[in-house]
Structure formats: structure tokens, C-alpha cells
Design an enzyme around this catalytic site. Structure first.
Site, mmCIF file in Angstrom:
data_model
loop_
_atom_site.group_PDB
_atom_site.id
_atom_site.type_symbol
_atom_site.label_atom_id
_atom_site.label_comp_id
_atom_site.label_asym_id
_atom_site.label_seq_id
_atom_site.Cartn_x
_atom_site.Cartn_y
_atom_site.Cartn_z
ATOM 1 N N GLY A 89 4.865 7.091 7.224
ATOM 2 C CA GLY A 89 3.848 7.224 7.923
ATOM 3 C C GLY A 89 2.561 6.928 7.574
ATOM 4 C CB THR A 123 11.156 10.278 1.205
ATOM 5 O OG1 THR A 123 10.369 11.234 0.585
ATOM 6 C CG2 THR A 123 12.566 11.066 1.027
ATOM 7 C CB CYS A 124 12.285 6.162 4.331
ATOM 8 S SG CYS A 124 13.443 5.648 5.430
ATOM 9 C CB CYS A 154 16.609 6.336 5.482
ATOM 10 S SG CYS A 154 15.124 7.106 5.852
ATOM 11 C CE LYS A 197 21.327 8.347 5.123
ATOM 12 N NZ LYS A 197 20.781 9.354 5.851
ATOM 13 C CB ALA A 219 -5.443 10.742 -3.794
ATOM 14 C CE1 TYR A 221 19.422 13.352 6.897
ATOM 15 C CE2 TYR A 221 18.035 15.294 7.625
ATOM 16 C CZ TYR A 221 18.257 14.031 7.240
ATOM 17 O OH TYR A 221 16.906 13.400 6.628
ATOM 18 C CB ILE A 222 20.361 15.713 2.921
ATOM 19 C CG1 ILE A 222 19.042 15.060 3.856
ATOM 20 C CG2 ILE A 222 20.311 15.382 1.625
ATOM 21 C CD1 ILE A 222 17.919 15.220 3.355
ATOM 22 C CD GLU A 252 23.251 11.476 6.439
ATOM 23 O OE1 GLU A 252 22.975 11.117 7.381
ATOM 24 O OE2 GLU A 252 22.316 11.554 5.486
ATOM 25 N NE ARG A 294 21.157 30.685 4.598
ATOM 26 C CZ ARG A 294 19.912 30.919 4.560
ATOM 27 N NH1 ARG A 294 19.386 31.766 3.670
ATOM 28 N NH2 ARG A 294 19.166 30.190 5.481
ATOM 29 N N GLY A 323 17.589 22.006 2.158
ATOM 30 C CA GLY A 323 16.608 22.023 3.003
ATOM 31 C C GLY A 323 15.477 21.297 2.225
ATOM 32 C CB ALA A 369 22.709 8.933 13.276
ATOM 33 C CG HIS A 405 38.780 -2.648 28.274
ATOM 34 N ND1 HIS A 405 39.066 -1.326 27.829
ATOM 35 C CD2 HIS A 405 40.175 -3.133 28.013
ATOM 36 C CE1 HIS A 405 40.442 -1.052 27.512
ATOM 37 N NE2 HIS A 405 40.964 -2.335 27.647
ATOM 38 C CD GLU A 412 36.758 0.939 27.646
ATOM 39 O OE1 GLU A 412 36.691 0.430 28.859
ATOM 40 O OE2 GLU A 412 37.576 0.383 26.807
#
Ligand code: FAD
Length: 467
Positions: free
Chosen positions: A16, A42-43, A48, A51, A115, A179-180, A183, A200, A263, A342, A437, A442
Site C-alpha cells: 500500500g 510482507t507480500c 505472497c 509462499k 518512523a 489460509y496461511i 497453505e 480449536r 491470525g 485464492a 473443451h 468449461e
């Protein structure tokens, strides 16, 4: 003379922050960006990108197994973790350099320091110097939640450390079912680790469609991953061989490593937000309006630190919208309602729009279309893995309001489905689209049977076109 040193001071050089800084500079603003660790955030550095490289590495194992059914003899395969880590590190370094280059070319001044906000228009750097700014953008992201203060917690690792382990753990206990956690469970199992997931709750992937959650459980168990529901870790000890994990039901698990993946929390501690009077919500995230503005008019925040939708494309978009709105004279807001997502497990998941449960809770009358089939590749590879697809349609206007996929290439497919839903596609639009196909995708345009219950007839798509 302008009374501020800069027009914009960005705290955090992740997805960001970097986008906001670059776009603001392109609108003529004088911009400085502080990053305390590595540009890219992080990404790029520990999310991401590394990973997904690990996911690619793990999938070769499945391909080697599948190859035999197609006539290949694959002999003498072996996997070298240090090679993967070294190659991954080289790629991350290249990407970090690209981020730096883009910022410099845009005229953004990079400050490689921490900062901290000292007032509505001032930040203090780690070297003690102070900078005044017309606007401050907080883009400090998030960090792993270390959870409860259990004995031996410091012996557990998080996703941050997973990217730098000196060796592939032969066995690992992973606490968490988001998801982490999943994965990593999937990719480590693919690379040969013995994986136990401890959760849990009684189901994986909270917030996802119920049928996707159930199917993922079956697939992971079929891949040899042990799923322990309804338990948590009480303590972790070090042993000569690795770690001893005591569960709250008294059982003891032994493993090389323990990963805590329960989390992430927003990075708002020690950033000086209190000094400026910035409002936080109870979980520590910065409260912002639809323009990413905080309660202090000169301070904005984007990305994970605001805990809206914690994904890279969202942080990027929020940063871009902020810069266009504040410096470009082109105000716009980010739509958080339709986010293609995803999960890179094996098989992978792709979803966009509402789950069936969410749609029903909104009181909508629905038509549900679903299919469950053995993909063509599995006919020769012998893999027991199946594909499941579900389309949720609002009876009121025939609009497709949710699509949920689990199976090979679901991430790639769902990105395109996201376009159709963004332009408001109806089920009739899906139906008049010609099938490609043979493909798994499809099925999305040939599904005709409505389902009221979760019972599904056995189907075989791809290999048998609907004629
Ligand atoms: P970040 O990218 O976290 O950047 C924040 C930056 O601020 C960091 O570089 C940090 O060092 C810096 N910083 C913090 N405080 C200060 C300070 N006081 N001074 C200076 N610098 C500071 N998202 C996806 O879309 N797809 C995925 O597949 C995906 N996989 C992920 C896998 C993992 C293991 C993890 C952990 C995350 C994943 N994410 C994924 C989420 C994604 O990484 C985040 O949503 C995204 O990075 C958020 O961007 P951001 O700009 O808000 O913050």
C-alpha cells in the site's frame, strides 16, 4: 516557502505504501517513505511471493507421481531445501531492487529507518531527526499474532521464520486453520514433511463456503495431513529431537518444528498513533472512512493496518485511491465487496462473491448450481483428487453473486470469473458463453442443474462433453 518539509510522509514500504508514494509523486507531491526492514513489505519479502514459490516447489512432487500414468519414468528425484531458499532469496532481492528503482524513478525519497508519529503533521525517525508533512500515510501492515501466553511459545515459529529455516522440517505441528496455516500445511506435505494441523474449532477456513471447507478437509486428509479439531496447544518444550507439544486434551505430539499461524494483528503498537490522537478499533486496527482518512484530517491509513480486507491487491488499490484523491484531484473509493481470493492449498481454492450462507442470511432467494467431478488428468494419473464448483445465483435478477471452486487452476479461473461478476454477469450470460473443451473451466458455462441439497450425482466433466 511551504511550511512543511514534504507534502506526504509514508510510513511503511509495503504494497500500500509504495503504491501511494509513487502515485502521489506522479501527481507532483514531494514524497518521503520510511521503511524499517525491506522495501516490498510482507507480500514481497515474507508473504505472497516466497509462499507461491514454495507452492510451485511442492507441486513437482505431485507431477512426478502423476507422470507415471502418462508413460514417464521419473527416477532419482530428490529435493534440496537450501537450493530453494537460496533461489527464492535471489528473486526476492531482485524484486526489492525493482521496488527501490520504481520509487527512485518516481522521485520519492526513501528513508531506510523506522518512523514514529509525533503529531498530526510530524514524524520522528530512528536517528532522532524530525520531518514535518502536510499529510501522513500509515501503511505499516500487520504481523503474526502469537496468541495466548503458553509455556514455550517462543519455541514456536511463524510464517516469517518459515522462509528462512535452515532445513526442511521432517515433521511439523501447525496451529491454526486460516489460509496461511493451510497453505503451509499443504506445501510442506508436498515437500515431504509429516504435517499435523491443530485447530480449536471444528472446521477449516472460517468464512469460506461450507462445502468448500468440507471438501478441503477431505482433500488434505487424503494427502496424509493429520487434522486435529477441537484442541489447542497447552505448552511447547524443547527435546533433543525437536519439539514436544502438549495438547489441552492431554495428548503429546513430537515434531521438528511448531508453527503458530492463528491470525495476524495490525502493526499499530509503538507507531505514535496515540500521540496524534488517531482512533483505533478494539483489535488495534486504525479506523478510517471510505477515503482511508482517520479521525485526524492530516493522517490517512491503508492496507492491513486498517484490517479491512487483508490482501495485497486491496492495499495497492487503497494506496492508489488515496494518492489520486488527495494529490491528483481525482477522488475515487475502493469497492471492497467483490474480491477474487485464492487459497494455494493442494488442490487450490478460488472464490469470489458471497458464500451460500452469506447470501441466505441476506434473505435472498437463490438458485445453486454445482458439480463435482474427476478431472481428466486424474483418469491417467490415478489421483483421487476431485474438482468441485458452485455457482450461486440470485433468483431476483439472475445475477451470479458467488462462485466457489476447489481444484487445479482455481486461482487462475476465479480471476476471470471476477471480471464477469464485476460487470454484473447473469447466469444466462454464463450459459450463452461457448465452452472451451476440454477444460475444467468449461463446467462453469455448461452447468444447468439446480441443486437444493448438497447431494450431487457423480459427474465426469472434461472427458465427456455435454452433447
Ligand atoms: P505490508 O506489506 O505488511 O507493509 C508494511 C511495511 O511497513 C513493512 O515493510 C514493515 O517493515 C513497515 N513498517 C512497519 N512499521 C514501520 C515503521 N514504524 N516505520 C517504518 N516502517 C515500518 N496477500 C495476497 O493478496 N495474496 C497472497 O497470496 C498472500 N499470501 C500471504 C502469505 C503470507 C505468509 C502472509 C503473511 C501474507 C500474505 N498475504 C497475501 C497478505 C499480504 O502480504 C498483505 O495483505 C499485504 O502485504 C499488505 O500490505 P500493506 O502495505 O498493508 O503492509
Amino acid at each position: 516557502m511551504d511550511k512543511f518539509d514534504v507534502d506526504l510522509f509514508v510510513i511503511g514500504g509495503g504494497s500500500g505504501g509504495v503504491r501511494a508514494a509513487r502515485i502521489a509523486a506522479s501527481h507532483g507531491a514531494r514524497v518521503r517513505i520510511a521503511e524499517e526492514y525491506r522495501l516490498g513489505g510482507t507480500c514481497v519479502i515474507r508473504g505472497c511471493v516466497p509462499k507461491k514459490l514454495f507452492v510451485y516447489a511442492s507441486r513437482f512432487a505431485h507431477e512426478f507421481t502423476a507422470a507415471a500414468g502418462f508413460g514417464w519414468t521419473v527416477e532419482g528425484t530428490s529435493f534440496d531445501w537450501p537450493t530453494l531458499i537460496a533461489n527464492k532469496d535471489r528473486e526476492i532481492e531482485r524484486l526489492e531492487g525493482a521496488y527501490r528503482g520504481n520509487l527512485e524513478r518516481s522521485g520519492v525519497e526513501i528513508v531506510p529507518q523506522r518512523a514514529v508519529i509525533t503529531g498530526p503533521n510530524e514524524v520522528e525517525l530512528a536517528d532522532g531527526s524530525r520531518v514535518t508533512a502536510r499529510y501522513i500515510l500509515v501503511a505499516t501492515g500487520g504481523r503474526p499474532n502469537l496468541g495466548l501466553d503458553i509455556p514455550g511459545r517462543e519455541l514456536g515459529i511463524t510464517s516469517n521464520e518459515m522462509f528462512h529455516l535452515p532445513r526442511l522440517p521432517a515433521s511439523i505441528v501447525i496451529q491454526g486453520a486460516g489460509y496461511i496455516a493451510l497453505e503451509f500445511a499443504s506445501l510442506l506435505a508436498g515437500l515431504g514433511s509429516k504435517v499435523t494441523v491443530v485447530h480449536r474449532g471444528d472446521k477449516l477456513l472460517r468464512g469460506f463456503d461450507e462445502e468448500i471447507r468440507e471438501r478441503l478437509s477431505k482433500e488434505l486428509e487424503a494427502a496424509g495431513i493429520a487434522l486435529e479439531f477441537g484442541v489447542t496447544i497447552d505448552s511447547i518444550d524443547a527435546t533433543d529431537q525437536g519439539r514436544r507439544v502438549r495438547l489441552n486434551d492431554g495428548r503429546v505430539l513430537l515434531a521438528d518444528e511448531v508453527m503458530l499461524a492463528i491470525g495476524r494483528v495490525p502493526n499499530t503498537v509503538g507507531v505514535g498513533l496515540e500521540a496524534a490522537g488517531v482512533q483505533l478499533n478494539p483489535n488495534g486496527a486504525i479506523v478510517v472512512d471510505e477515503n482511508s482518512r482517520t479521525n485526524i484530517p492530516s493522517i490517512y491509513a491503508v492496507g492491513d493496518v486498517t484490517d479491512r480486507v487483508n490482501l495485497t491487491p486491496i492495499a495497492i488499490r487503497e494506496g492508489h485511491a488515496f494518492a489520486d484523491t488527495v494529490f491528483g484531484g481525482k477522488p475515487w473509493v475502493v469497492d471492497h465487496s467483490l474480491v477474487p481470493t485464492a487459497v494455494f492449498t493442494e488442490p487450490e481454492i478460488g472464490v469470489v462473491g458471497l458464500t451460500e450462507e452469506e447470501a441466505r442470511a441476506q434473505g435472498r432467494r437463490l438458485d445453486i448450481y454445482k458439480t463435482d467431478f474427476r478431472p481428466m488428468k486424474a483418469t491417467l494419473s490415478g489421483s483421487p483428487s476431485r474438482v468441485f464448483m458452485k455457482i450461486i445465483v440470485d433468483q431476483k435478477d439472475d445475477k451470479v453473486i458467488g462462485v466457489h471452486l476447489i481444484g487445479e487452476a482455481s486461482a487462475e479461473i476465479i480471476q476471470i470469473v471476477g471480471i464477469t461478476m464485476t460487470v454484473g454477469a447473469t447466469k444466462a450470460d454464463f450459459d450463452r458463453t461457448l465452452a472451451l473443451h476440454p477444460s475444467a473451466a468449461e463446467e462453469l458455462v455448461t452447468l444447468r442443474t439446480k441443486h437444493d441439497s448438497s447431494d450431487l450425482p457423480e459427474q465426469s466433466a472434461e472427458s465427456t462433453p455435454a452433447i
